[in-house]
Structures are given as structure tokens and as C-alpha cells.
Scaffold this motif. Sequence first.
Motif, PDB file in Angstrom:
ATOM      1  N   VAL A   1     -18.610 -31.530 -17.216  1.00  0.00           N
ATOM      2  CA  VAL A   1     -19.169 -31.782 -18.548  1.00  0.00           C
ATOM      3  C   VAL A   1     -19.939 -30.562 -19.033  1.00  0.00           C
ATOM      4  CG1 VAL A   1     -20.792 -33.188 -19.880  1.00  0.00           C
ATOM      5  CG2 VAL A   1     -19.268 -34.281 -18.215  1.00  0.00           C
ATOM      6  N   ASP A   2     -20.790 -30.016 -18.181  1.00  0.00           N
ATOM      7  CA  ASP A   2     -21.573 -28.849 -18.592  1.00  0.00           C
ATOM      8  C   ASP A   2     -20.662 -27.671 -18.941  1.00  0.00           C
ATOM      9  OD1 ASP A   2     -24.052 -30.056 -18.429  1.00  0.00           O
ATOM     10  OD2 ASP A   2     -24.501 -29.322 -16.410  1.00  0.00           O
ATOM     11  N   ALA A   3     -19.615 -27.475 -18.161  1.00  0.00           N
ATOM     12  CA  ALA A   3     -18.696 -26.369 -18.452  1.00  0.00           C
ATOM     13  C   ALA A   3     -17.976 -26.583 -19.779  1.00  0.00           C
ATOM     14  CB  ALA A   3     -17.685 -26.221 -17.320  1.00  0.00           C
ATOM     15  N   ALA A   4     -17.563 -27.809 -20.045  1.00  0.00           N
ATOM     16  CA  ALA A   4     -16.876 -28.100 -21.307  1.00  0.00           C
ATOM     17  C   ALA A   4     -17.802 -27.905 -22.501  1.00  0.00           C
ATOM     18  CB  ALA A   4     -16.328 -29.525 -21.271  1.00  0.00           C
TER      19      ALA A   4
ATOM     20  N   ALA B   1     -19.807 -34.400 -28.815  1.00  0.00           N
ATOM     21  CA  ALA B   1     -18.485 -33.889 -28.459  1.00  0.00           C
ATOM     22  C   ALA B   1     -17.532 -33.930 -29.646  1.00  0.00           C
ATOM     23  CB  ALA B   1     -17.918 -34.700 -27.301  1.00  0.00           C
ATOM     24  N   GLY B   2     -17.491 -35.074 -30.339  1.00  0.00           N
ATOM     25  CA  GLY B   2     -16.488 -35.238 -31.385  1.00  0.00           C
ATOM     26  C   GLY B   2     -16.821 -34.581 -32.692  1.00  0.00           C
ATOM     27  N   GLU B   3     -18.094 -34.639 -33.118  1.00  0.00           N
ATOM     28  CA  GLU B   3     -18.474 -34.150 -34.437  1.00  0.00           C
ATOM     29  C   GLU B   3     -19.062 -32.739 -34.400  1.00  0.00           C
ATOM     30  OE1 GLU B   3     -20.916 -36.999 -36.492  1.00  0.00           O
ATOM     31  OE2 GLU B   3     -19.731 -38.702 -35.748  1.00  0.00           O
ATOM     32  N   VAL B   4     -20.053 -32.522 -33.546  1.00  0.00           N
ATOM     33  CA  VAL B   4     -20.740 -31.227 -33.547  1.00  0.00           C
ATOM     34  C   VAL B   4     -19.867 -30.139 -32.928  1.00  0.00           C
ATOM     35  CG1 VAL B   4     -22.743 -29.938 -32.727  1.00  0.00           C
ATOM     36  CG2 VAL B   4     -23.011 -32.307 -33.494  1.00  0.00           C
ATOM     37  N   LEU B   5     -19.267 -30.435 -31.782  1.00  0.00           N
ATOM     38  CA  LEU B   5     -18.488 -29.422 -31.068  1.00  0.00           C
ATOM     39  C   LEU B   5     -17.009 -29.442 -31.432  1.00  0.00           C
ATOM     40  CD1 LEU B   5     -20.105 -29.692 -27.508  1.00  0.00           C
ATOM     41  CD2 LEU B   5     -20.728 -28.175 -29.408  1.00  0.00           C
ATOM     42  N   GLY B   6     -16.581 -30.463 -32.191  1.00  0.00           N
ATOM     43  CA  GLY B   6     -15.184 -30.511 -32.608  1.00  0.00           C
ATOM     44  C   GLY B   6     -14.206 -30.761 -31.473  1.00  0.00           C
ATOM     45  N   ARG B   7     -14.609 -31.569 -30.502  1.00  0.00           N
ATOM     46  CA  ARG B   7     -13.752 -31.880 -29.364  1.00  0.00           C
ATOM     47  C   ARG B   7     -13.577 -33.390 -29.234  1.00  0.00           C
ATOM     48  NH1 ARG B   7     -13.136 -28.385 -25.079  1.00  0.00           N
ATOM     49  NH2 ARG B   7     -11.836 -30.092 -24.291  1.00  0.00           N
ATOM     50  N   PRO B   8     -12.803 -34.008 -30.127  1.00  0.00           N
ATOM     51  CA  PRO B   8     -12.583 -35.453 -30.028  1.00  0.00           C
ATOM     52  C   PRO B   8     -11.927 -35.872 -28.721  1.00  0.00           C
ATOM     53  CG  PRO B   8     -11.068 -34.453 -31.598  1.00  0.00           C
ATOM     54  CD  PRO B   8     -12.082 -33.412 -31.261  1.00  0.00           C
ATOM     55  N   ASP B   9     -11.197 -34.943 -28.083  1.00  0.00           N
ATOM     56  CA  ASP B   9     -10.581 -35.268 -26.799  1.00  0.00           C
ATOM     57  C   ASP B   9     -11.632 -35.529 -25.732  1.00  0.00           C
ATOM     58  OD1 ASP B   9     -11.091 -32.445 -27.207  1.00  0.00           O
ATOM     59  OD2 ASP B   9     -10.209 -32.122 -25.215  1.00  0.00           O
TER      60      ASP B   9
ATOM     61  N   PRO C   1     -12.175 -41.179 -20.977  1.00  0.00           N
ATOM     62  CA  PRO C   1     -12.892 -42.292 -20.321  1.00  0.00           C
ATOM     63  C   PRO C   1     -13.758 -41.845 -19.150  1.00  0.00           C
ATOM     64  CG  PRO C   1     -10.550 -42.342 -19.772  1.00  0.00           C
ATOM     65  CD  PRO C   1     -10.713 -41.319 -20.849  1.00  0.00           C
ATOM     66  N   ARG C   2     -13.471 -40.683 -18.561  1.00  0.00           N
ATOM     67  CA  ARG C   2     -14.289 -40.211 -17.438  1.00  0.00           C
ATOM     68  C   ARG C   2     -15.714 -39.885 -17.874  1.00  0.00           C
ATOM     69  NH1 ARG C   2     -11.005 -35.144 -15.551  1.00  0.00           N
ATOM     70  NH2 ARG C   2     -10.933 -34.955 -17.850  1.00  0.00           N
ATOM     71  N   TYR C   3     -15.873 -39.583 -19.165  1.00  0.00           N
ATOM     72  CA  TYR C   3     -17.166 -39.143 -19.674  1.00  0.00           C
ATOM     73  C   TYR C   3     -17.803 -40.156 -20.629  1.00  0.00           C
ATOM     74  CZ  TYR C   3     -14.855 -34.789 -18.223  1.00  0.00           C
ATOM     75  OH  TYR C   3     -14.170 -33.832 -17.521  1.00  0.00           O
TER      76      TYR C   3
END
Length: 386
Positions: A290-293, A262-270, A275-277
Motif C-alpha cells: 500500500v505504501d509503495a502504491a 486512492a480513487g479521487e485524489v490519486l486517480g487510481r480507482p483500481d 478487495p485486498r485493501y
Amino acid sequence: MDADQMPLPLDGITVIALEQAVAAPLATRHLADMGARVIKVERVGEGDFARNYDDAVHGLASHFVWLNRGKESLALDLKSAAGRGVLHRLIDRADVFLQNLAPGAAARLGFGADALRADHPELIVIDMSGYGDAGPYRERKAYDMLVQAETGLISVTGTADEAAKTGIPTSDIAAGMYALISILGALVRRGTTGVGAAVSVSMFDATVEWMGHPMYMRLYGDRQIARSGVGHAAIVPYDRYPTSDGEILIGVQNDRGWQVLAGEVLGRPDLAADPRYATNIGRVGARADVDAAVAAETKRFTTVELDERLAAAGIPAAEIRELDGVVAHPQLSDRDRWREVETEVGPIRALLPPMTFADVEMSMGPVPALGEHTDAILAELAADET
């Protein structure tokens, strides 16, 4: 001994196979690859019915060329006393006898394990069946699809909307591999004790063994695991995701992997900080979100670009290949895994066996024509008995 002089692992072992279809021929083909002499007993005029499944390989059947290279084909009429006599004389000289006829058929012909081993206690006898040698299903037809259904494999394979069998004969393959393992184990034990074995292997038992995770979820989690396509019932994200020009499969098996994806490959640190994920349990509970995001981000990349980013970050991923892509796969060509195998209609391509010994290459003998070796084997028996 020099590496180039090393024998194949099963040099000197003779196997008599009264076999047909997939499960037994798979086991004995691996034995032949490892150097055993495998004599395949076939019906006169018809042979193994797998010879006629299709004609895709220059007129030969794809299942047959896959499963029967390196064997000698002996055509015998086992309804005749003469044919049965030939088979008994071959078994007299053999290390292993394997059969997968209908339940009780081999015994009625005089080739039951007890009778054979009474005369040859050193013989290893493998009886293969669909459902085993006892129980209410003993006499039932046991095609691969039927066994997949009875063992629950179909119930956990497919999508949420529709169950499916596997695209390859999983129950046949499972039984074939357990037969192979049994033979190798029995040969090792015979080497130390001099005593053979009688072993039964069923497609049903082999497939149920492979149902370990779903079975324990039923026994102790009190639930049937959900069908999830190429996804995973207990891990998220673990599924196919869209790219700008296709799809890619991503499988994150731990929480650290999720942070990197999420944070590095997809560029989504949020997403990584949400905490939900943070845990797999949380992500499974929020699977759709999660799958949709993840999908919203993966479709910004081409398949090749995303595959390279994922590999560089250590995130498990794979391209979803059609079979033409597998045939041309660089992991096969760059490692020189293709060879030519002779057949009655000329050479065909085949892959090296999966067991890669450092000191000797496995044998990949010709695919036999029906009864091709009958005369030679009968002449050999006659010569031995004079």
C-alpha cells in the motif's frame, strides 16, 4: 461585568514556587498567564539551573524564557534560618505552594506537606518528583530522558531500526500539566469546602498515563507495538510520502477515506476497488504494498499541489515543516498569536497561551532577572508585619 473589565481567571491567587528545570516551572507559568501571582524562590547567586542551559535568546536560556514569564524572582538562602523564615512567612499568605526539589529535601527544610497544612489546612501543596514519594525508584535521578526510557516511551518512538526519545521533554511537560490540573481542581474544591489539598505528581506516573494505547496492546494484545517512524503502527496509509519537491504526511483513518484518497485524489480507482485493501486490517497486513502504491502516485505532484488536493477532498494531511516554517506559519500570524514579552535584555517574541478566553487575554508578564523582586518582596513582608 463588561468584557473589558473581566478579571483574569486566577486574579487574587498567590503561588509560592520552590522550583527548577521544566516540570514545575511549566505548571506555574500557566498559573501566571491566568493571572496568579507567582513568586519563584531561587538560590542566591545561581538561581534555577535552567537559567544556564544555553544562551540562545540574546544571552538568556531558551528553556528559562519559555517557562518563567510573569513570575517574581526571590533569591533566598534556604540553608539559613532567616531564609527559611522568609519562605514560611510567604507561605502563610499563599494559596498554593509547589516544589520539585530532590525527594525529601523540602520536608527536611521544614516545608513538607503535612507540616505546612497542619498550620494552614486551606493551603494547596503540590509535591513534584521523578518517580513518586515511595517505591524502589524514589531516590533515583529523574531526568526527562531517563523517565522516557523507564516508562517505555522510548521503546515505541523512533524507527524500526532505532529507538529514540521525543524531541521535546515529554515527561517533564506531562508532569507539569498534571500539576496544573491538580492545582486548578484543588482550587475549585477549596472554593466549596474551604479545605486545601496535598497532591503528589510524578514524571513517571504522568508519562505512564500517556502510554495508554501501547500499554493496553501489551496487556491484552500480548505484543509490543512496533516503532514506525512518523507512521502509525495500526493504521495504513498513515506515513510520510514523497512529492516531486519534498514530502507530505497523509493519514487515512477509515475505509471511506481510503476510497477517496486512492480513487479521487490519486486517480487510481483500481486501488480503491482492490478487495485486498478494502479494510484497514487488510491494508495493515499489506503495508509495504500500500505504501509503495501511494508513494508512486504522490511523487507526481508538488507538495503544495498535493496538499491542496488532499485538503479539498477532506483527506487528513500536513506539510512536514522545519521550525523556521512553524515560526512563519500562517495559522499563527493570521490569528495574531505573537506578542512581545519583556526580559532583562529587552523584548522577545512569545506565543499567546493556548487557553484562549473569549472575554480576556491571558497575561504575559516579563521574564524576571535572578532576584529581581527580592527587595520588594522583603519590604512587602516587613510592611505587612508592622
